[in-house]
Design an enzyme around this catalytic site. Structure first.
Site, PDB file in Angstrom:
ATOM      1  N   HIS A  28       0.817  -1.213   0.000  1.00 50.95           N
ATOM      2  CA  HIS A  28       0.000   0.000   0.000  1.00 50.95           C
ATOM      3  C   HIS A  28       0.854   1.268   0.000  1.00 50.95           C
ATOM      4  O   HIS A  28       2.062   1.235   0.266  1.00 50.95           O
ATOM      5  CB  HIS A  28      -0.910   0.008   1.234  1.00 50.95           C
ATOM      6  CG  HIS A  28      -0.129  -0.004   2.512  1.00 50.95           C
ATOM      7  ND1 HIS A  28       0.460   1.115   3.044  1.00 50.95           N
ATOM      8  CD2 HIS A  28       0.192  -1.018   3.347  1.00 50.95           C
ATOM      9  CE1 HIS A  28       1.100   0.809   4.151  1.00 50.95           C
ATOM     10  NE2 HIS A  28       0.960  -0.494   4.365  1.00 50.95           N
ATOM     11  N   GLU A  70      -2.481  -7.080   7.208  1.00 52.39           N
ATOM     12  CA  GLU A  70      -1.166  -7.118   7.819  1.00 52.39           C
ATOM     13  C   GLU A  70      -1.111  -8.152   8.948  1.00 52.39           C
ATOM     14  O   GLU A  70      -2.133  -8.485   9.563  1.00 52.39           O
ATOM     15  CB  GLU A  70      -0.793  -5.725   8.357  1.00 52.39           C
ATOM     16  CG  GLU A  70       0.605  -5.604   8.930  1.00 52.39           C
ATOM     17  CD  GLU A  70       1.718  -5.978   7.965  1.00 52.39           C
ATOM     18  OE1 GLU A  70       1.811  -7.180   7.617  1.00 52.39           O
ATOM     19  OE2 GLU A  70       2.492  -5.092   7.573  1.00 52.39           O
TER      20      GLU A  70
END
Length: 218
Positions: free
Chosen positions: A8, A82
């Site tokens: 990201h 994550e």
């Protein structure tokens, strides 16, 4: 399948080097927004047929310009979020606890998947959820799939599953915001890394692109 694992864009927590792994998490900084806006051109040569994102805002915001440019919907899956920091959430990555986070992640990649981050998940759990999303993407029949995900999770999965990248290689090489790891393969036949953040990957144990160790969550 041609698989693009995309980190990201930059977040405020990246700037402060914090272990920020809770869902939904922060958005992007102005630089992160610019990085996301540049993705369609950066990936212009890739015939992306499916676009996956995690349940975290930063991946969805990063993928939005690419989705709009390609006329694709985004497929949201919790499995590519994550690695959970658990009790270490929002601690500085440079702290002893922050360093333990990444040491544990790479211990998982080396095969010691029973270890657990305090208050968080084990390696078995983290890899299983990521594997499930990649298997889903492979079963879709798409020739090229992009997954916008997170630095620690991407490096963990790649080091654990690609036959030509070892743990030392992955541990020493950070993935920049909107950096891309390109792989070829399938869940049944295995995976080969073609490039790591624009650098061609040589067989495990040989020389490759330089980089500094990253001790923080992404």
């Amino acid at each position: 399948m041609h698989l693009l694992l995309v980190r990201h864009g930059e977040t405020p927590s990246n700037l402060d080097h914090l272990l920020d792994t809770a869902v939904p998490g922060p958005g992007l900084t102005p630089l992160g927004e610019a990085q996301a806006a540049a993705l369609p051109e950066a990936l212009a040569g890739e015939d992306i047929e499916a676009l996956y994102v995690s349940t975290m805002r930063r991946t969805q915001l990063t993928a939005a310009p690419l989705a709009a440019a390609r006329g694709l919907g985004t497929i949201v899956r919790d499995g590519v979020r994550e690695v959970s920091a658990g009790d270490l959430e929002m601690l500085p990555g440079e702290s002893p606890e922050g360093r333990e986070y990444m040491r544990t992640v790479f211990a998982w990649a080396a095969g010691d998947t029973g270890q657990r981050i305090p208050g968080g998940e084990s390696g078995e759990e983290a890899l299983a959820r990521y594997d499930a999303v990649i298997a889903e993407a492979a079963a879709s029949g798409a020739g090229t799939v992009a997954v916008v995900s997170h630095g620690a999770a991407i490096r963990l999965w790649t080091a654990a599953r690609a036959h030509n990248v070892d743990v030392a290689y992955a541990a020493a090489r950070p993935l920049r915001n909107t950096g891309v790891i390109v792989l070829e393969g399938s869940p049944s036949d295995g995976w080969k890394v073609l490039s790591w953040d624009s650098a061609v990957v040589e067989p495990a144990g040989e020389s490759g692109p330089t980089g500094e160790p990253v001790e923080t969550a992404q």
